[in-house]
Design an enzyme around this catalytic site. Structure first.
Site, mmCIF file in Angstrom:
data_model
loop_
_atom_site.group_PDB
_atom_site.id
_atom_site.type_symbol
_atom_site.label_atom_id
_atom_site.label_comp_id
_atom_site.label_asym_id
_atom_site.label_seq_id
_atom_site.Cartn_x
_atom_site.Cartn_y
_atom_site.Cartn_z
ATOM 1 N N CYS A 404 0.586 -1.196 -0.224
ATOM 2 C CA CYS A 404 -0.063 0.148 0.234
ATOM 3 C C CYS A 404 1.029 1.257 -0.075
ATOM 4 O O CYS A 404 0.498 2.109 -0.436
ATOM 5 C CB CYS A 404 -0.973 0.011 1.236
ATOM 6 S SG CYS A 404 -0.062 0.261 2.580
ATOM 7 N N HIS A 448 -1.540 0.368 7.142
ATOM 8 C CA HIS A 448 -2.700 0.813 5.785
ATOM 9 C C HIS A 448 -1.980 2.424 5.566
ATOM 10 O O HIS A 448 -1.621 2.767 6.497
ATOM 11 C CB HIS A 448 -3.581 0.745 5.868
ATOM 12 C CG HIS A 448 -4.310 0.978 4.322
ATOM 13 N ND1 HIS A 448 -3.817 0.144 3.574
ATOM 14 C CD2 HIS A 448 -4.780 1.309 3.473
ATOM 15 C CE1 HIS A 448 -4.094 0.405 1.831
ATOM 16 N NE2 HIS A 448 -5.492 1.030 2.030
ATOM 17 N N ASP A 464 -7.977 5.867 -2.173
ATOM 18 C CA ASP A 464 -6.878 5.232 -1.829
ATOM 19 C C ASP A 464 -6.570 3.885 -3.031
ATOM 20 O O ASP A 464 -7.219 2.813 -4.002
ATOM 21 C CB ASP A 464 -7.421 3.914 -0.761
ATOM 22 C CG ASP A 464 -6.996 2.971 -0.613
ATOM 23 O OD1 ASP A 464 -5.162 2.532 -1.215
ATOM 24 O OD2 ASP A 464 -7.381 2.443 0.302
#
Length: 650
Positions: A404, A448, A464
């Site tokens: 991520c 994350h 995201d």
């Protein structure tokens, strides 16, 4: 004669001391614990070989060695670790000089102090039960010391009874006695043990390292319905400055009073968040925190900061609204969030042009960029290849596989090249639902990173890019146990509830629920929680609190006193009852029967005074002695005794 404790007493004491000190093997330096164990084993050997005990001069030398070891390992006697080491070493040395009962008492009381120090390291319910059990054994040592005929099982039973009798009074004092908070300067004495988690620096692979950690970060219990999985973003540090490899948190001083505060709309979620001990003063609230408890503040990067000791568990009441408008952006913020480490490469510039950056507007560019991640064979992986040089360019054009943080930093970098203010946000996403306790557990594996872009009329908006490549990561969350076991990306099942869990999962979640409530209602019962509870009872000043405390102690003490002092109505021995009837009849027949006389004395006196009753007296005395003092009494003896006593007529 020198004082020599009994073998039973010494084994009791040494065994309990060994159990009490055992958990400190993981808390104090190994050389200090080894020194203590040497003293303990030395004293254990001396139970059977007393002449092996060192003389006073040898004990003095051992004391100097202990002091030297303490100084070499701790360099102080203050603080948690140094103080605990001091008590453990002192306890070991004291075991070698037992010259009287007073020394036994000193050792036992010192062992109780060492037992309490365990809670400076661990406050779990298992540790509480363990310490309670070993303290029971230690209490049995005192009972054995003060018994005329010490026995193991009765001593343990007596210790258990004392502990059970003390629990009601301990409960009253725990609930009502004013809590004393540790002063802030004492935080400096806390041992700086390494704790994993997010930091104020984001580097390639730093979050991927957390993806295999089951360490609990915080737990959340919502008052009503849970937010959808796609909105469970727990906001942490914001990374705005970069050198092309590392991203760091910018200075936030002076940002608390920005003129534009978030305007919230849409649903609001109320919840209780319990943070586990960590390194930073960060509280990971559901994005975006709208209202929060005293002791928290929201800085200029919309991150919640606590004024409590981060090394302690803490519980907070928070309300969050996922729909918000953060308002405008200052010139300094715009400049900060457009910062680039240098001139972008031709490949980067060409990619931005290809995706219609700048002239087409930010919304279209962002949509095109997300579509680019979806269509250009990018992959989500826990173990991307190292990219030490030009990591963003290498990721975008060569590797195309990352975690991520790779997607978030590349996304923000491209937005900045397109002159769109953007920054990286770290935190946690998702969480595993505990179906038994009804709360979410967020672990390090849920760490994350995502992106924020500032858009005109909307303020800071979350994007995201990981969701474009691996939407399962956001919609379903991480299966922590399976991911750790396999070392590969694993997502949670789509839906599950308590009925679909295996018995092992239910047992695990049941235990986690017990631990959660233990932490909430026992460990976190601090001054604020006590005041809130007392106010719910109408106790709003010190006078009322004093009345309640004294009254409760008096009631509990009165009940315990009545229980301890009342005459025990035990069932009397029927043979003794019959013999007393026999003695009463002899008294009426003119025989002197004194309370202190034994059966043989009474029999001799009775036969002398009443020869006509000699046969009955002899038979009654023989049967009574057999029933009372011999193990081989016959079952018919009691009836025979009853018949003989009844046959006497005076």
């Amino acid at each position: 004669m020198p004082f020599l404790p009994s073998t039973r007493l010494m084994l009791f004491m040494l065994g309990s001391i060994g159990l009490i000190t055992l958990p400190h093997a993981w808390h104090i330096p190994p050389i200090l614990f080894g020194f203590f164990m040497l003293m303990l084993l030395w004293r254990l050997l001396a139970v059977w070989r007393p002449h092996y005990l060192p003389n006073r001069f040898a004990v003095f030398l051992l004391m100097l060695v202990g002091i030297g070891l303490l100084y070499s390992q701790q360099h102080s006697v203050f603080g948690r670790d140094a103080g605990t080491g001091l008590f453990v070493v002192a306890l070991g040395l004291k075991l070698l000089e037992i010259h009287g009962k007073r020394d036994v008492y000193v050792i036992v009381y010192l062992a109780f102090i060492v037992a309490v120090t365990q809670f400076l390291y661990e406050e779990s319910i298992l540790m509480a039960f363990y310490i309670l059990l070993v303290c029971g054994v230690l209490l049995a040592t005192l009972i054995t010391q003060n018994s005329q005929a010490p026995q193991t099982l009765p001593a343990l039973k007596a210790a258990a009874a004392i502990i059970l009798q003390s629990l009601p009074l301990a409960l009253v004092l725990f609930v009502l006695f004013p809590r004393l908070e540790a002063p802030r300067w004492s935080w400096l004495d806390d041992d700086a043990q390494a704790k994993s988690g997010l930091s104020d620096t984001l580097e390639p692979g730093s979050i991927a390292e957390l993806s295999l950690s089951p360490e609990l970060v915080f737990r959340v219990k919502f008052d009503g319905e849970l937010p959808p999985a796609s909105q469970r973003y727990w906001r942490g540090p914001v990374y705005a400055n970069t050198d092309g490899v590392r991203w760091t948190v910018p200075p936030v001083l002076g940002r608390e009073n920005t003129p534009d505060q978030p305007v919230f709309s849409g649903p609001t979620y109320d919840y209780t968040l319990m943070m586990e001990p960590q390194k930073q003063h960060w509280v990971f609230a559901l994005e975006m925190p709208a209202q929060f408890a005293n002791g928290l503040r929201r800085n200029g990067l919309y991150q919640l900061i606590s004024n409590k000791n981060p090394g302690d568990r803490a519980e907070y009441r928070i309300s969050s609204s996922p729909t918000f408008n953060s308002g405008g952006i200052s010139k300094s913020e715009r400049r900060e969030n457009l910062q680039l480490p240098g001139k972008p490469s031709e490949k980067i510039v060409e990619l931005v042009k290809q995706l219609q950056g700048r002239p087409a507007g930010p919304e279209l560019f962002i949509a095109n960029l997300l579509q680019h991640f979806r269509q250009e064979n990018f992959h989500y992986t826990l173990s991307p290849e190292a990219m030490p040089d030009k990591p963003i360019e290498t990721f975008l054009f060569e590797r195309r596989a990352g975690f991520c943080s790779h997607y978030a930093t590349a996304f923000v970098y491209l937005l900045r090249v397109a002159e769109i203010p953007a920054r990286v946000v770290g935190g946690y996403q998702g969480g595993q639902m505990n179906a038994v306790g009804g709360f979410l557990e967020i672990r390090q594996a849920d760490a994350h990173a995502w992106a924020e872009a500032w858009l005109e009329g909307r303020g800071w908006v979350r994007f995201d890019p990981t969701a474009a490549v691996a939407p399962e990561r956001i919609e379903r969350g991480v299966d922590v146990d399976l991911q750790i076991a396999s070392g590969m990306v694993n997502f949670s099942p789509v839906q599950f509830d308590a009925r679909t869990l295996s018995w092992l999962q239910r047992s695990q979640q049941l235990w986690q629920s017990v631990d959660y409530n233990w932490q909430r209602w026992i460990i976190n019962y601090d001054t604020a929680n006590q005041q809130a509870f007392l106010q719910s009872l109408g106790i709003d000043n010190f006078i009322k609190l004093a009345y309640w405390l004294l009254s409760s102690v008096a009631v509990v003490g009165g009940v315990l006193s009545w229980r301890l002092l009342r005459t025990s109505r035990r069932r009397q021995d029927p043979a003794l009852v019959l013999y007393r009837q026999f003695c009463n009849k002899l008294s009426k027949a003119g025989v002197d029967v004194d309370i202190g006389d034994g059966p043989q004395t009474i029999a001799a006196r009775g036969k002398s005074a009443r020869p006509d009753l000699a046969e009955q007296i002899e038979g009654i005395t023989a049967i009574f002695i057999r029933l009372r003092y011999e193990a081989k009494a016959d079952a018919d003896d009691l009836q025979a005794l009853k018949n003989l006593v009844g046959s006497i007529r005076v």
